[in-house]
Enzyme design. Structure first.
Site, short mmCIF file in Angstrom:
data_model
loop_
_atom_site.label_atom_id
_atom_site.label_comp_id
_atom_site.label_asym_id
_atom_site.label_seq_id
_atom_site.Cartn_x
_atom_site.Cartn_y
_atom_site.Cartn_z
N SER A 34 1.85 -1.97 4.90
CA SER A 34 1.82 -3.00 5.94
C SER A 34 3.25 -3.26 6.41
O SER A 34 4.22 -3.02 5.67
CB SER A 34 1.24 -4.30 5.38
OG SER A 34 1.42 -5.37 6.28
N TYR A 79 1.25 -11.38 -0.98
CA TYR A 79 0.75 -10.23 -0.21
C TYR A 79 1.90 -9.30 0.18
O TYR A 79 1.82 -8.08 0.00
CB TYR A 79 0.03 -10.71 1.03
CG TYR A 79 -0.40 -9.59 1.96
CD1 TYR A 79 -1.44 -8.73 1.62
CD2 TYR A 79 0.27 -9.38 3.17
CE1 TYR A 79 -1.82 -7.69 2.46
CE2 TYR A 79 -0.10 -8.34 4.02
CZ TYR A 79 -1.14 -7.50 3.66
OH TYR A 79 -1.50 -6.47 4.49
N ALA A 99 4.77 -8.96 -1.19
CA ALA A 99 5.30 -8.31 -2.39
C ALA A 99 4.44 -7.13 -2.83
O ALA A 99 4.96 -6.08 -3.22
CB ALA A 99 5.42 -9.33 -3.53
N LYS A 107 2.63 -5.27 -0.87
CA LYS A 107 2.82 -4.19 0.09
C LYS A 107 4.20 -3.55 -0.02
O LYS A 107 4.39 -2.38 0.31
CB LYS A 107 2.57 -4.70 1.52
CG LYS A 107 1.09 -5.02 1.77
CD LYS A 107 0.20 -3.80 1.51
CE LYS A 107 -1.25 -4.06 1.81
NZ LYS A 107 -2.12 -2.88 1.60
#
Length: 266
Positions: free
Chosen positions: A138, A151, A153, A155
């Site tokens: 992402s 989130y 972290a 990705k």
């Protein structure tokens, strides 16, 4: 029989990958929780494109799910030629708005399941000197994001894991690529319990479609990219990010997010 295994295949980017690769005559093994959606999609794709489409309905946050999938692949005498680790989930809001259990589920799905499935199917790819692994990261993986911290972290983990895996696999002729979409028209925000009133804090107005993201992925794979960032706006953002001081970026993003999220500091 050679198959392309796609996780999170019942919707969004995973479903778009399944439809694109079915058109290109890939046999498919689709993974997601919803048996109803998977069955319907498999019937549709096998009928339209004269390919074999199988599915395993399973929750990848469940311990041992990777072993269950690997055992089923062996039982059905399938050969995972492409592995697309697409399944993921996110959060958006203050750290304490979500339960610790929700974070554990996200960490397990976004990181553990990806590593486990890669570990299960990589040995055979190396032995054959052939294979393709696409891990869906992402734009959130390029830096810390206030109010989307866990989130982002996870990705970031996907990014570093995949880049290192590219070098480890290069001499085995196993293609490895990181795919980084930005905000995309999927069910991500609904699943993350981010309402319409908060959506603008974590996305732009010009979101890409899953089909556009997959088209970018296929072009990047053809070019031999280590990383493919989908969308011109996202590519420009990636170029600008290193030029902005970290503290300034965090404060600016944090202040904007607090305003958009209507968070009060008590």
């Amino acid at each position: 029989m050679k198959v392309t295994l796609i996780t999170g295949a019942s919707g969004g980017i995973g479903e778009a990958f399944a439809k694109r690769l079915a058109r290109e005559k890939h046999h498919l093994l689709l993974i997601a929780r919803s048996e109803h959606k998977l069955k319907s999609l498999c019937e549709q794709l096998s009928g339209q494109h004269q390919i074999t489409a199988k599915y395993i309905a399973i929750d990848l946050t469940r311990p041992g799910s990777d072993q269950t999938i690997a055992d089923e692949v062996t039982r059905q005498k399938l050969e995972v030629d492409w592995l697309i680790n697409n399944a993921g989930m996110g959060t958006g809001g203050d750290l304490l708005e979500y339960t610790l259990e929700a974070y554990h589920h996200m960490i397990h799905l976004n990181m553990d399941a990806m590593v486990a499935l890669t570990y299960r199917f990589l040995p055979a790819m190396r032995k054959r000197k052939r294979g393709t692994i696409i891990n869906v990261g992402s734009m959130a993986g390029f830096g810390a994001i206030p109010y989307m911290n866990v989130y982002a972290a996870t990705k970031g983990f996907v990014k570093y894991f995949t880049e290192a895996l590219w070098e480890e696999n290069r001499l085995y002729n196993v293609r490895t690529m990181l795919l980084c979409p930005g905000a995309t028209e999927t069910g991500f925000f609904e699943a993350a319990k981010i309402g319409e009133d908060r959506k603008s804090s974590f996305s732009s107005k010009n979101m890409e479609t899953p089909e556009q993201v997959v088209a970018s992925a296929m072009k990047g794979l053809k070019k031999g990219n280590i990383m493919t960032i989908s969308g011109l706006q996202n590519r420009l953002s990636k170029m600008l990010l290193p030029l902005i001081p970290t503290k300034f970026a965090l404060k600016t993003w944090g202040n904007l997010s607090r305003k958009n999220l209507k968070l009060e500091i008590k």
